[in-house]
Design an enzyme around this catalytic site. Structure first.
Site, PDB file in Angstrom:
ATOM      1  CB  SER A   1     -10.146 -12.782  10.897  1.00 37.47           C
ATOM      2  OG  SER A   1     -10.508 -11.418  11.046  1.00 37.47           O
TER       3      SER A   1
ATOM      4  NE  ARG B   1     -14.433 -11.600   9.448  1.00 35.26           N
ATOM      5  CZ  ARG B   1     -14.465 -11.349  10.755  1.00 35.26           C
ATOM      6  NH1 ARG B   1     -13.338 -11.023  11.390  1.00 35.26           N
ATOM      7  NH2 ARG B   1     -15.601 -11.414  11.414  1.00 35.26           N
TER       8      ARG B   1
ATOM      9  N   PRO C   1     -12.329  -4.582  21.963  1.00 34.63           N
ATOM     10  CG  PRO C   1     -13.987  -3.021  21.483  1.00 34.63           C
ATOM     11  CD  PRO C   1     -12.526  -3.274  21.345  1.00 34.63           C
ATOM     12  CG  ASN C   2     -16.770  -8.145  21.267  1.00 36.08           C
ATOM     13  OD1 ASN C   2     -17.583  -8.312  22.173  1.00 36.08           O
ATOM     14  ND2 ASN C   2     -16.925  -7.215  20.342  1.00 36.08           N
TER      15      ASN C   2
ATOM     16  CG  HIS D   1     -13.165  -2.083  11.207  1.00 42.19           C
ATOM     17  ND1 HIS D   1     -12.104  -2.397  10.395  1.00 42.19           N
ATOM     18  CD2 HIS D   1     -13.413  -3.208  11.948  1.00 42.19           C
ATOM     19  CE1 HIS D   1     -11.739  -3.661  10.616  1.00 42.19           C
ATOM     20  NE2 HIS D   1     -12.527  -4.169  11.564  1.00 42.19           N
TER      21      HIS D   1
ATOM     22  CE1 TYR E   1     -11.874 -12.233  14.862  1.00 42.07           C
ATOM     23  CE2 TYR E   1     -14.024 -13.130  15.449  1.00 42.07           C
ATOM     24  CZ  TYR E   1     -13.260 -12.132  14.891  1.00 42.07           C
ATOM     25  OH  TYR E   1     -13.860 -11.024  14.345  1.00 42.07           O
TER      26      TYR E   1
ATOM     27  NE  ARG F   1     -15.978  -8.200  10.203  1.00 42.80           N
ATOM     28  CZ  ARG F   1     -16.405  -8.077  11.457  1.00 42.80           C
ATOM     29  NH1 ARG F   1     -15.655  -7.492  12.360  1.00 42.80           N
ATOM     30  NH2 ARG F   1     -17.583  -8.541  11.816  1.00 42.80           N
TER      31      ARG F   1
ATOM     32  CD  GLU G   1      -4.149  -1.971  11.748  1.00 41.71           C
ATOM     33  OE1 GLU G   1      -3.426  -1.072  11.234  1.00 41.71           O
ATOM     34  OE2 GLU G   1      -5.322  -2.166  11.404  1.00 41.71           O
TER      35      GLU G   1
END
Ligand code: DHK
Length: 145
Positions: free
Chosen positions: A103, A108, A11-12, A81, A24, A112, A99
């Site tokens: 970032s 963070r 997503p995103n 997550h 990003y 996350r 994986e």
């Protein structure tokens, strides 16, 4: 026969380059696709980069990869997550799974810091920007040699 690597994005990530560039970066997913295709050609791998905002679509592509690909590179984005379902799907795949996070997720918010996918991943890259995809693809080349 040329080996195929699926490069899946959650997503995103369709907004890569526009969304929070301070986190990003400015490169788009199309840029990532071009870099991976070029590198893949150099090291003898066919790449297929896909992105969806829908968890079920990511799961369907992982199922498709069971027959169509020898390796998976995945940036599950927020699904990292939250998604036991993505982990379960990856556990049905026999080849290497790498994986990628653009970032440094460990720097963070604490939500996350945990990844369901890491339980299955053979390697994890975080905090290298979009360069992480190329690094993962190089590693995939070695794992599939
Ligand atoms: C991308 C996202 O969209 C976030 O939800 C993850 C990941 C981190 C990345 O760094 O590529 O937490």
């Amino acid at each position: 026969m040329t080996k195929t690597v699926y490069i899946l994005n959650g997503p995103n990530l369709n907004l890569l380059g526009k969304r929070q560039p301070e986190i990003y970066g400015h490169d788009t997913l199309a840029d990532v696709e071009a870099v991976c295709a070029e590198l893949g050609e150099k090291i003898g791998l066919k790449t297929r980069l896909l992105q969806s905002n829908w968890e079920g679509q990511i799961i369907d592509w992982i199922h498709e990869a069971r027959d169509a690909a020898q390796g998976i590179i995945i940036n599950p984005a927020a699904l990292t997550h939250t998604s036991v379902a993505v982990l379960d799907a990856l556990n049905t795949f026999d080849g290497p799974v790498l994986e990628v996070h653009i970032s440094n997720v460990h720097q963070r918010e604490s939500f996350r810091h945990h990844s369901y996918v890491s339980q299955r991943a053979d390697g994890v890259i975080a905090g290298f920007g979009v360069e992480g995809y190329a690094l993962a693809l190089r590693r995939m080349g070695r794992l599939l040699a």
